[in-house]
Design a protein around this motif. Structure first.
Motif, PDB file in Angstrom:
ATOM      1  N   VAL A 101       0.842  -1.210   0.000  1.00 18.26           N
ATOM      2  CA  VAL A 101       0.000   0.000   0.000  1.00 18.26           C
ATOM      3  C   VAL A 101       0.870   1.251   0.000  1.00 18.26           C
ATOM      4  CG1 VAL A 101      -1.736   1.304   1.300  1.00 18.26           C
ATOM      5  CG2 VAL A 101      -1.913  -1.178   1.137  1.00 18.26           C
ATOM      6  N   LYS A 102       1.894   1.229   0.852  1.00 13.03           N
ATOM      7  CA  LYS A 102       2.785   2.375   0.964  1.00 13.03           C
ATOM      8  C   LYS A 102       3.625   2.560  -0.304  1.00 13.03           C
ATOM      9  CE  LYS A 102       6.303   4.302   4.011  1.00 13.03           C
ATOM     10  NZ  LYS A 102       7.237   4.037   5.099  1.00 13.03           N
ATOM     11  N   LEU A 103       4.046   1.437  -0.898  1.00 16.26           N
ATOM     12  CA  LEU A 103       4.949   1.497  -2.050  1.00 16.26           C
ATOM     13  C   LEU A 103       4.243   1.597  -3.393  1.00 16.26           C
ATOM     14  CD1 LEU A 103       7.660  -1.108  -1.050  1.00 16.26           C
ATOM     15  CD2 LEU A 103       8.018   1.311  -1.394  1.00 16.26           C
ATOM     16  N   LEU A 104       2.916   1.453  -3.388  1.00 15.94           N
ATOM     17  CA  LEU A 104       2.184   1.428  -4.653  1.00 15.94           C
ATOM     18  C   LEU A 104       2.453   2.641  -5.550  1.00 15.94           C
ATOM     19  CD1 LEU A 104       0.216  -0.480  -6.122  1.00 15.94           C
ATOM     20  CD2 LEU A 104      -1.643   0.904  -5.230  1.00 15.94           C
ATOM     21  N   PRO A 105       2.401   3.878  -5.025  1.00 16.19           N
ATOM     22  CA  PRO A 105       2.693   5.026  -5.900  1.00 16.19           C
ATOM     23  C   PRO A 105       4.084   4.965  -6.542  1.00 16.19           C
ATOM     24  CG  PRO A 105       1.686   5.762  -3.864  1.00 16.19           C
ATOM     25  CD  PRO A 105       1.985   4.309  -3.695  1.00 16.19           C
ATOM     26  N   VAL A 106       5.097   4.505  -5.746  1.00 14.62           N
ATOM     27  CA  VAL A 106       6.478   4.415  -6.275  1.00 14.62           C
ATOM     28  C   VAL A 106       6.552   3.373  -7.392  1.00 14.62           C
ATOM     29  CG1 VAL A 106       8.881   3.891  -5.686  1.00 14.62           C
ATOM     30  CG2 VAL A 106       7.454   5.127  -4.071  1.00 14.62           C
ATOM     31  N   ILE A 107       5.937   2.199  -7.152  1.00 17.45           N
ATOM     32  CA  ILE A 107       5.944   1.119  -8.156  1.00 17.45           C
ATOM     33  C   ILE A 107       5.220   1.567  -9.429  1.00 17.45           C
ATOM     34  CG2 ILE A 107       5.215  -1.264  -8.638  1.00 17.45           C
ATOM     35  CD1 ILE A 107       7.482  -1.152  -6.583  1.00 17.45           C
ATOM     36  N   GLN A 108       4.099   2.293  -9.235  1.00 14.02           N
ATOM     37  CA  GLN A 108       3.355   2.780 -10.400  1.00 14.02           C
ATOM     38  C   GLN A 108       4.164   3.814 -11.185  1.00 14.02           C
ATOM     39  OE1 GLN A 108      -0.391   4.030  -8.713  1.00 14.02           O
ATOM     40  NE2 GLN A 108      -1.392   2.129  -9.289  1.00 14.02           N
ATOM     41  N   PHE A 109       4.891   4.656 -10.464  1.00 15.19           N
ATOM     42  CA  PHE A 109       5.767   5.658 -11.092  1.00 15.19           C
ATOM     43  C   PHE A 109       6.861   4.963 -11.908  1.00 15.19           C
ATOM     44  CE2 PHE A 109       8.892   9.362 -10.050  1.00 15.19           C
ATOM     45  CZ  PHE A 109       8.738   9.857 -11.348  1.00 15.19           C
ATOM     46  N   LEU A 110       7.437   3.892 -11.312  1.00 10.04           N
ATOM     47  CA  LEU A 110       8.476   3.109 -11.984  1.00 10.04           C
ATOM     48  C   LEU A 110       7.913   2.446 -13.237  1.00 10.04           C
ATOM     49  CD1 LEU A 110      11.456   2.055 -11.580  1.00 10.04           C
ATOM     50  CD2 LEU A 110      10.460   0.078 -10.468  1.00 10.04           C
ATOM     51  N   GLN A 111       6.731   1.872 -13.093  1.00 10.88           N
ATOM     52  CA  GLN A 111       6.079   1.198 -14.234  1.00 10.88           C
ATOM     53  C   GLN A 111       5.790   2.194 -15.356  1.00 10.88           C
ATOM     54  OE1 GLN A 111       2.236  -0.388 -13.352  1.00 10.88           O
ATOM     55  NE2 GLN A 111       2.030  -1.428 -15.297  1.00 10.88           N
ATOM     56  N   LYS A 112       5.325   3.386 -14.967  1.00 12.77           N
ATOM     57  CA  LYS A 112       5.000   4.422 -15.957  1.00 12.77           C
ATOM     58  C   LYS A 112       6.248   4.836 -16.749  1.00 12.77           C
ATOM     59  CE  LYS A 112       3.668   9.256 -15.931  1.00 12.77           C
ATOM     60  NZ  LYS A 112       3.504  10.394 -15.033  1.00 12.77           N
ATOM     61  N   SER A 113       7.384   5.004 -16.031  1.00 14.39           N
ATOM     62  CA  SER A 113       8.637   5.399 -16.693  1.00 14.39           C
ATOM     63  C   SER A 113       9.128   4.310 -17.643  1.00 14.39           C
ATOM     64  CB  SER A 113       9.716   5.678 -15.641  1.00 14.39           C
ATOM     65  OG  SER A 113       9.290   6.654 -14.746  1.00 14.39           O
ATOM     66  N   ILE A 114       9.079   3.031 -17.195  1.00 10.36           N
ATOM     67  CA  ILE A 114       9.544   1.912 -18.036  1.00 10.36           C
ATOM     68  C   ILE A 114       8.626   1.758 -19.249  1.00 10.36           C
ATOM     69  CG2 ILE A 114       9.908  -0.603 -18.105  1.00 10.36           C
ATOM     70  CD1 ILE A 114      10.747  -0.395 -15.111  1.00 10.36           C
ATOM     71  N   GLN A 115       7.324   1.884 -19.031  1.00  8.72           N
ATOM     72  CA  GLN A 115       6.347   1.763 -20.124  1.00  8.72           C
ATOM     73  C   GLN A 115       6.596   2.812 -21.208  1.00  8.72           C
ATOM     74  OE1 GLN A 115       4.000  -0.624 -20.272  1.00  8.72           O
ATOM     75  NE2 GLN A 115       3.143   0.089 -22.194  1.00  8.72           N
ATOM     76  N   HIS A 116       6.914   4.035 -20.762  1.00  4.74           N
ATOM     77  CA  HIS A 116       7.198   5.128 -21.704  1.00  4.74           C
ATOM     78  C   HIS A 116       8.394   4.776 -22.600  1.00  4.74           C
ATOM     79  CE1 HIS A 116       7.568   9.189 -23.224  1.00  4.74           C
ATOM     80  NE2 HIS A 116       8.826   9.249 -22.798  1.00  4.74           N
ATOM     81  N   HIS A 117       9.471   4.262 -21.982  1.00  2.03           N
ATOM     82  CA  HIS A 117      10.662   3.859 -22.757  1.00  2.03           C
ATOM     83  C   HIS A 117      10.353   2.663 -23.660  1.00  2.03           C
ATOM     84  CE1 HIS A 117      13.715   6.535 -21.284  1.00  2.03           C
ATOM     85  NE2 HIS A 117      13.347   6.318 -20.037  1.00  2.03           N
ATOM     86  N   PHE A 118       9.561   1.723 -23.135  1.00  2.00           N
ATOM     87  CA  PHE A 118       9.193   0.529 -23.909  1.00  2.00           C
ATOM     88  C   PHE A 118       8.477   0.928 -25.203  1.00  2.00           C
ATOM     89  CE2 PHE A 118       5.847  -2.628 -24.880  1.00  2.00           C
ATOM     90  CZ  PHE A 118       6.659  -3.699 -25.249  1.00  2.00           C
ATOM     91  N   GLU A 119       7.552   1.878 -25.085  1.00  5.86           N
ATOM     92  CA  GLU A 119       6.808   2.331 -26.271  1.00  5.86           C
ATOM     93  C   GLU A 119       7.743   2.977 -27.290  1.00  5.86           C
ATOM     94  OE1 GLU A 119       3.727   4.788 -24.678  1.00  5.86           O
ATOM     95  OE2 GLU A 119       2.629   3.065 -23.854  1.00  5.86           O
ATOM     96  N   ASP A 120       8.686   3.820 -26.785  1.00  9.96           N
ATOM     97  CA  ASP A 120       9.634   4.496 -27.693  1.00  9.96           C
ATOM     98  C   ASP A 120      10.536   3.501 -28.416  1.00  9.96           C
ATOM     99  OD1 ASP A 120       8.582   6.858 -26.969  1.00  9.96           O
ATOM    100  OD2 ASP A 120      10.239   7.521 -25.703  1.00  9.96           O
TER     101      ASP A 120
END
Length: 899
Positions: free
Chosen positions: A834-853
């Motif tokens: 619960v506490k780490l969810l925002p950090v993990i989501q932020f990490l996922q968002k950054s990796i997803q952005h690079h993956f798409e590029d």
């Protein structure tokens, strides 16, 4: 450390002038007595952690963007550093200030108050005893001054006035220009602008008329005054200053009709054109204007919400659009001339418009009336608010922007909540409906109604998100619906007064309902929905809430008491007498003292902290109290506002405002201000005669703790205030000791003690140093370092990786780090999900952005190779065993080139 103020949401603009930063990417907007900085490039908003005593009316920004002068309604000024985000100096101008403007070279600034203009030396880069040193005082206009503009070389400035004249003053005493008065208008001057690198001037009046003035002298033609005369003038000014109590600097007295002798060999202006914005007369009240000198673009705003774009000096209309039906209060253009910012104080609207592509860069609006309720999403990333204007808005806590507004309700919203999934928002309203909104498709997919029309005052949803309950304030009943089918399941009757609050037990399917009939009833949803227990109180019950673990119930009653109950055994476990902590203020028109008025008041909103150890309470005052439940003591009082423009801020009335006839507040001085009737003369039809000036009362309508436990929010008269433990400081060390220094970190790194170096870098908490240490670790050692890293630093490293992905080019290297950390520590991290969810989501968002590029690039390369092979096959260049090696090499080089 207690939570610090970290942001103001829900309000984006109140009054005052908007200003773009010199780079043109950020916008400064005054919001009540605070200032918000909108970063338009990175889509973020930040409210500076400082406040003036009253509402801000004008903002002056230095040309390098490092300093700002904020001036409030009474003329109290703050000199603010926008780099350190702190107050450097305080100054009092003694009277209301109309406008403030820095010179383009940043060495001087002009302040206008009453009918005078004051030229000050601007604060420099070095330390000074007094940051505001008066240089000159300019006399000339007969009425209040309204606007300022500087020439590009800072030699002269123009001041507009309500007496329909514009005055050009020299910042220095020039031999051929000390002052010059321009007429030609029939209404108040709204704005005046110099042409680029010229003394030519444009003046715009409220009756939508534009005058173009041509000067017979260029800026280079301004001659300095002979040294003897200058010394004589300076001595006379110093002699006057000795006689005066208040220093006025050098005085320059302008005359509206100077003699022929005084104008000989001086600069002369001639009016070359006069234009009118609207000959139809539909909307003739021009309220704001801005001019971009490089592109010659003039933007004008009107009281009807329409704005025009013109190209000067030919006055060609580019386009005319309407952005709202309210008065445009302020306009600003960024340095490139592409973006135009509009502020509408009536609706609290802030818009940034890209005029060439005709699209919005930013479109934000707060609640028109006060906010009533709020709720956090389960991961703490979003906040939903409901207001008396019937709107439901969802805000992003990291960017502070509202990203969706639902307008389906026809009356005020009384309660809002999220379901446990975080993708559905529910709202109850006085229009007799409870609506469910989908945050995937942004639509109202369910509407719950009662058999007979009822006004819903409170709302609750169970932990599964299946059962929705709403309390009625007129039929004293609780309505239960199924989220799945939308059908009404049951109506719970039993209360003898309006239902004031509902709360579901997070662990069981038990509903607690509070009512004005001095009872709290517990209903078991699984046991044929009969009353499980009734708790009797001494006074009308206002709020009821369960502890996050569901084992305790907190109740607020009208007598000011907060009581705690063991609801399983119907036993009271404790109580807090909270009335004295509420510390109400006295309204200007109150006949009784604040102490007497407080006897009938209590907390109106209550919330447990995420760990259940503390409780947060707020009501009709400027304080929010946080109590320790176990010890039953007050831990801290948060003063949510220091804005004396709001009512009920002071405990005692100001005796200076009392006369023999009563309070001065009874006299409606500002009968409408600019748009109303100042003096109601016979036959005057201008303005709204029914307009009345009133002060909003300070109150806290709702408080909620973030599920992550790192922040809490309150809806107040000022807006939605966020208090956070994570408010980003520039230097924020963590478990710092005497041996942790940059040199020691580099030394540890050179000895190849990578884990120790990473821990030390995080203790110092400087981003560049952390990046340097992590990038120095060889990729073969990442596995070993990750396995030996303490748990506490795993979270910090994940957070750093998430932000580093956005800017770094070392994609594979950081992916190895993220992969190893999650593989080795995944099980432990899952327990704190619960506490780490925002950090993990932020990490996922950054990796997803690079993956798409990267995937786009790879697909393009594959397509090119296939294309090259198809062409080669068509031309009969098929490979065979007999082909010569030379041909083979040539083909390889061709395909390499295409890749």
């Amino acid at each position: 450390l207690p939570p610090q103020f970290s942001g103001l949401l829900g309000t984006v603009y109140r009054r005052g002038n908007l200003s773009f930063t010199p780079d043109g990417n950020s916008l400064l907007s005054p919001v009540g007595n605070r200032i918000s900085l909108f970063d338009l490039k990175n889509n973020k908003c930040e409210t500076l952690p400082l406040a003036t005593r009253l509402n801000i009316v004008c903002v002056g920004l230095s040309p390098d963007g490092s300093l700002a002068i904020l001036i409030d309604e009474e003329g109290a000024a703050l000199l603010v550093s926008l780099i350190g985000k702190c107050v450097i100096h305080r100054f009092y101008f003694h009277k209301p200030v109309h406008s403030v403007s820095f010179s383009p070279d940043g060495k001087k600034f002009v302040v206008t108050k009453d009918n005078l203009a004051y030229l000050y030396h601007a604060p420099g880069k070095k330390r000074e005893f007094n940051a505001f040193v008066l240089d000159k005082t300019y006399y000339g206009p007969y009425d209040e001054t309204t606007c300022i503009d500087w020439t590009d070389d800072s030699k002269c400035f123009a001041v507009g006035s309500k007496d329909m004249s514009t005055w050009v003053f020299g910042a220095e005493r020039w031999a051929n220009l000390i002052y010059y008065s321009l007429g030609g208008h029939k209404d108040v001057i709204v704005a005046c602008f110099f042409e680029e690198n010229s003394l030519d001037l444009y003046t715009i009046s409220q009756d939508a008329a534009l005058c173009v003035w041509q000067c017979d002298t260029e800026l280079d033609g301004l001659k300095p005054m002979p040294p003897k005369e200058a010394a004589k003038e300076k001595k006379a000014a110093e002699d006057d200053e000795e006689l005066l109590e208040e220093p006025k600097g050098e005085e320059i007295h302008g005359k509206a009709d100077p003699s022929e002798q005084e104008t000989r060999n001086k600069v002369k202006y001639s009016r070359v054109a006069k234009y009118f914005f609207n000959k139809e007369g539909d909307f003739n009240n021009l309220t704001a204007a801005a001019y971009h000198k490089k592109t010659h673009l003039l933007v004008t705003g009107f009281a009807s919400g329409i704005f025009h774009l013109h190209e000067l000096p030919d006055f060609n209309l580019i386009h005319s659009l309407s952005i709202s039906d309210q008065r445009i209060a302020s306009i600003s253009i960024n340095c490139t001339g592409d973006w135009i910012a509009f502020g509408c104080s009536g609706l609290g609207q802030l818009l940034v418009w890209e005029w060439q592509s005709e699209s919005y860069v930013l479109k934000q609006q707060g609640h028109f009336n006060s906010m009533v309720s709020l709720a956090y999403s389960p991961d703490g990333q979003y906040i939903v608010t409901g207001g008396e204007d019937g709107k439901v808005k969802v805000w992003n806590t990291s960017s502070s922007f509202c990203f969706v507004t639902f307008t389906e309700h026809n009356s005020g919203v009384t309660a809002v909540t999220f379901t446990s999934t975080g993708y559905v928002v529910l709202s109850a309203s006085l229009d007799g409906t409870v609506r469910a909104f989908d945050l995937h498709r942004y639509r109202n997919f369910r509407t719950f109604t009662s058999p007979r029309p009822s006004q819903f005052s409170c709302l609750a949803v169970d932990s599964s998100g299946e059962i929705v309950a709403a309390g009625s304030q007129d039929s004293f009943e609780i309505f239960i619906w199924s989220m799945q089918s939308g059908r009404l399941l049951d109506v719970l009757a039993g209360h003898e007064g309006p239902i004031s609050s509902l709360s579901f037990n997070p662990m069981k399917c038990v509903l607690a309902s509070a009512s004005w009939d001095k009872t709290v009833k517990l209903w078991d949803m699984l046991d044929s929905w009969r009353t499980k227990e009734t708790l009797i109180m001494n006074s009308d019950v206002l709020v009821v809430t369960f502890r996050p673990d569901g084992k305790e119930l907190a109740v607020v009653a009208l007598n000011g008491q907060i009581t705690f109950w063991d609801h399983e055994n119907a036993v009271q476990t404790g109580s807090i007498e909270g009335r004295h902590d509420l510390q109400m203020g006295r309204k200007e028109l109150d006949k009784i003292t604040a102490k007497q008025a407080a006897k009938g008041k209590s907390f109106t909103t209550l919330c447990y902290s995420a760990d259940g150890q503390s409780i947060l309470a707020g009501g009709l005052s400027k304080f929010v109290c946080i109590y320790n439940v176990k010890e039953q003591i007050l831990m801290k009082k948060f003063e949510i506002s220091c804005n004396y423009s709001l009512d009920a801020m002071e405990e005692y009335l100001d005796r200076r405002k009392m006369t023999e006839f009563g309070s001065m507040a009874l006299i409606d001085e500002g009968g409408g201000g600019d748009e109303g009737v100042a003096i109601p003369l016979p036959g005057v039809k201008r303005g709204d005669m029914s307009y009345r000036h009133f002060k909003p009362e300070i109150r806290v309508t709702c408080v909620r703790f973030c599920p992550t436990g790192r922040s809490w929010a309150a809806t107040t008269t000022e807006g939605l205030l966020l208090y956070s433990l994570d408010s980003g400081l520039i230097f924020d060390p963590f478990e710092l000791d005497i041996d942790v220094t940059p040199s020691n970190i580099h030394k540890t790194l050179s000895q190849k003690e990578y884990t120790m170096a990473i821990v030390m870098a995080f203790k110092l908490n400087e981003k560049k140093l952390i990046q340097e240490v992590i990038e120095a670790v060889p990729s073969s050692e990442v596995d070993v370092v990750c396995s030996s890293l303490p748990d506490l630093y795993v979270e910090k490293l994940l957070e750093f990786l998430a932000s580093a992905f956005e800017t770094s080019c070392h994609l594979e290297f950081y992916l190895i780090w993220a992969h190893k950390l999650l593989m080795l520590h995944g099980q432990k991290l899952k327990t704190r999900s619960v506490k780490l969810l925002p950090v993990i989501q932020f990490l996922q968002k950054s990796i997803q952005h690079h993956f798409e590029d990267v995937s786009k690039l790879c697909e393009w390369n594959i397509y090119n190779i296939k294309y090259a092979l198809a062409i080669s096959q068509q031309r009969g260049m098929k490979r065979s065993a007999e082909e010569t090696p030379g041909d083979e090499e040539e083909l390889d080089s061709d395909s390499d080139y295409l890749m």
